[in-house]
Design a protein around this motif. Structure first.
Motif, mmCIF file in Angstrom:
data_model
loop_
_atom_site.group_PDB
_atom_site.id
_atom_site.type_symbol
_atom_site.label_atom_id
_atom_site.label_comp_id
_atom_site.label_asym_id
_atom_site.label_seq_id
_atom_site.Cartn_x
_atom_site.Cartn_y
_atom_site.Cartn_z
ATOM 1 N N THR A 226 0.846 -1.193 0.000
ATOM 2 C CA THR A 226 0.000 0.000 0.000
ATOM 3 C C THR A 226 0.883 1.246 0.000
ATOM 4 O OG1 THR A 226 -0.134 0.116 2.407
ATOM 5 C CG2 THR A 226 -1.849 -1.158 1.258
ATOM 6 N N GLY A 228 0.585 3.809 1.771
ATOM 7 C CA GLY A 228 0.858 4.239 3.132
ATOM 8 C C GLY A 228 2.052 3.536 3.758
ATOM 9 N N LYS A 232 6.065 8.160 3.193
ATOM 10 C CA LYS A 232 5.526 9.155 4.114
ATOM 11 C C LYS A 232 5.192 10.403 3.298
ATOM 12 C CE LYS A 232 6.865 12.014 8.104
ATOM 13 N NZ LYS A 232 7.977 12.356 9.030
ATOM 14 N N ARG A 234 2.567 14.182 3.031
ATOM 15 C CA ARG A 234 1.763 15.166 3.733
ATOM 16 C C ARG A 234 1.305 16.258 2.774
ATOM 17 N NH1 ARG A 234 5.037 19.613 7.075
ATOM 18 N NH2 ARG A 234 3.038 20.600 6.600
ATOM 19 N N ARG A 235 0.371 17.084 3.230
ATOM 20 C CA ARG A 235 -0.098 18.208 2.429
ATOM 21 C C ARG A 235 0.838 19.395 2.582
ATOM 22 N NH1 ARG A 235 -6.640 18.765 2.756
ATOM 23 N NH2 ARG A 235 -6.118 20.581 1.495
ATOM 24 N N THR A 355 -8.501 12.197 -0.878
ATOM 25 C CA THR A 355 -7.952 12.528 0.433
ATOM 26 C C THR A 355 -6.680 11.735 0.694
ATOM 27 O OG1 THR A 355 -9.186 10.773 1.569
ATOM 28 C CG2 THR A 355 -10.279 12.913 1.316
ATOM 29 N N LYS A 356 -5.932 12.193 1.668
ATOM 30 C CA LYS A 356 -4.715 11.499 2.065
ATOM 31 C C LYS A 356 -5.047 10.081 2.541
ATOM 32 C CE LYS A 356 -0.848 11.701 5.319
ATOM 33 N NZ LYS A 356 -0.219 12.436 6.443
ATOM 34 N N GLU A 357 -6.183 9.958 3.217
ATOM 35 C CA GLU A 357 -6.580 8.647 3.743
ATOM 36 C C GLU A 357 -6.845 7.649 2.616
ATOM 37 O OE1 GLU A 357 -6.534 11.533 6.625
ATOM 38 O OE2 GLU A 357 -7.788 11.597 4.807
ATOM 39 N N VAL A 358 -7.507 8.127 1.555
ATOM 40 C CA VAL A 358 -7.776 7.254 0.404
ATOM 41 C C VAL A 358 -6.469 6.855 -0.272
ATOM 42 C CG1 VAL A 358 -8.814 7.159 -1.896
ATOM 43 C CG2 VAL A 358 -10.097 8.156 0.005
ATOM 44 N N THR A 360 -3.588 6.564 1.046
ATOM 45 C CA THR A 360 -2.840 5.648 1.908
ATOM 46 C C THR A 360 -3.176 4.196 1.600
ATOM 47 O OG1 THR A 360 -2.734 7.284 3.686
ATOM 48 C CG2 THR A 360 -2.438 4.991 4.316
ATOM 49 N N SER A 361 -4.419 3.923 1.216
ATOM 50 C CA SER A 361 -4.857 2.537 0.970
ATOM 51 C C SER A 361 -4.629 2.069 -0.459
ATOM 52 C CB SER A 361 -6.339 2.398 1.323
ATOM 53 O OG SER A 361 -7.129 3.207 0.471
#
Length: 416
Positions: A226, A228, A232, A234-235, A355-358, A360-361
């Motif tokens: 993945t 993530g 590493k 970030r925005r 999004t960052k969360e999406v 990451t996966s």
């Protein structure tokens, strides 16, 4: 010769017409017939097949169809079709299309058909297309709608000798043919790259690509991981609210990367649109040359490896660290391909948000670092060809623009 007289003749003329005098003043209603396009019904007839011309000059749903409405307006060879309506800012208004195939096109509403009578057809096309006379009716606020009398009142100059009209039209038409051929070459290169991307990376559910360079064919599966766990990221950041003068210093400030500044060639533009002040820099995020970034708002999914130090906006992500051996250019191609796949899934081919969360996966596959480098080298060589061809097309278009400015008197107010 006074300025008024100079404006009645072009800067550049073919030798045989140099001593033939000033061009004549004219108006569209004096040299051509006018008809408005007609509304089309939805039922498709099998009697004949026509391309339906709308404000984007494309067929309905990309298909060649004929509608049953008996009031359809058919366009014939030599007709000029022009957009009459537009949203603010003149994105399409006065855009013209020259009909060069007989009995092929039927004209939708908010398009007009101009049939030249006492003027060379293509000469009129080049004068009329996106002329500043028509663009002046767009106020950039409300929808623009050109009226029939406005179009027919269009003023312009034309040579007295029809042969000079034809010579100018043939010159520009020949150049257009060259530009079209070069654009087709560019499109072929882009298609070739798409094919390579599909062959050099594993498709969904597979762990090896369809094609591998000979020296890596026995190296086994690519590693699945993945995003993530690989990196590493970030925005970026920028002090709020946007637009305050104190945040900017366009003369002496540092480059500031926004979505607009990320190009489509895995690079940022040579110069950023804005530069920020020392005050804003304290509240923004600095990135060094060679950082991988990706846009997450607006034009989502544009990837670049920065060519110079800069600060980065909150509408982008930056990759700060990789936890496995990675070739950055290979990684940029991986992310670019992932977003192309995501766009195919999205309604209308547009990703509304990410999004960052999406991210990451997201699952990606990685080969050995040497194979990464080989793939990146292959793709970058194609990108260099694409860039070279792109610049060639731009140079030809610039040449055409300059040529048109010299072949027509200044009062014709041409724009392309």
């Amino acid at each position: 010769m006074n300025n008024e007289k100079q404006n009645m003749i072009p800067e550049l003329r073919f030798p045989e017409f140099i001593d033939t005098g000033d061009w004549d003043e004219s108006a569209l209603e004096q040299v051509a017939d006018y008809e408005n396009g007609k509304a089309h019904e939805k039922e498709i007839s099998e009697i004949g097949k026509y391309k339906v011309v709308n404000s984007k000059f494309i067929s309905t749903d990309g298909e060649v169809v004929k509608y049953t409405n008996s009031a359809n307006l058919k366009a014939n060879i030599g007709d000029i079709l022009m957009v009459l309506s537009d949203i603010p800012n003149g994105r399409a208004i006065a855009k013209c299309f020259y009909v060069d195939e007989e009995d092929t096109y039927t004209v939708n509403q908010r398009i007009c058909k101009i049939t030249p009578i006492d003027i060379d057809n293509k000469f009129l096309f080049y004068i009329q297309n996106r002329n500043k006379y028509f663009l002046a009716f767009d106020d950039g606020v409300k929808q623009t709608n050109l009226r029939k009398d406005t179009v027919l009142s269009f003023p312009f100059l034309k040579p007295k000798n029809p042969k000079e009209q034809q010579k100018i039209a043939n010159c520009l038409s020949s150049l257009d043919s060259v530009i079209t051929a070069e654009i087709e070459k560019l499109d072929l290169l882009k298609d070739h790259k798409k094919g390579l991307l599909q062959q050099l990376f594993p498709v969904n559910g597979e762990t090896q690509p369809h094609y591998r360079f000979p020296e890596y064919r026995n190296d086994g599966d690519w590693e699945e991981i993945t995003l993530g766990k690989l990196a590493k990221f970030r925005r970026g950041s920028f002090p709020q609210p946007y637009g305050l003068a104190k945040w900017y210093d366009d003369e002496n400030g540092m480059p500031f990367i926004q979505v607009y500044d990320v190009d489509t060639n895995l690079k940022i533009k040579p110069k950023t649109k804005r530069r920020i002040s020392k005050l804003a820099a304290k509240q923004s995020v600095f990135i060094e040359k060679g950082t991988v970034i990706i846009t997450i708002q607006g034009s989502i999914g544009r990837v670049a490896i920065t060519q110079y130090d800069a600060y980065i906006d909150r509408t982008l992500l930056l990759f700060e660290e990789f936890f496995k051996p990675i070739d950055k250019l290979f990684f940029a191609y991986v992310i670019q391909l992932l977003f192309e796949i995501e766009k195919q899934k999205a309604p209308g081919g547009i990703i509304k948000t990410i999004t960052k969360e999406v991210l990451t996966s997201f699952n990606i596959h990685l080969p050995d670092i040497l194979e990464q480098q080989k793939i990146a080298l292959c793709l970058s060589s194609v990108d260099e060809l694409i860039e070279s061809q792109t610049q060639k097309v731009k140079a030809l278009k610039k040449h055409k623009k300059g040529l048109m400015q010299k072949l027509f008197p200044k009062v014709n107010s041409l724009t392309i």
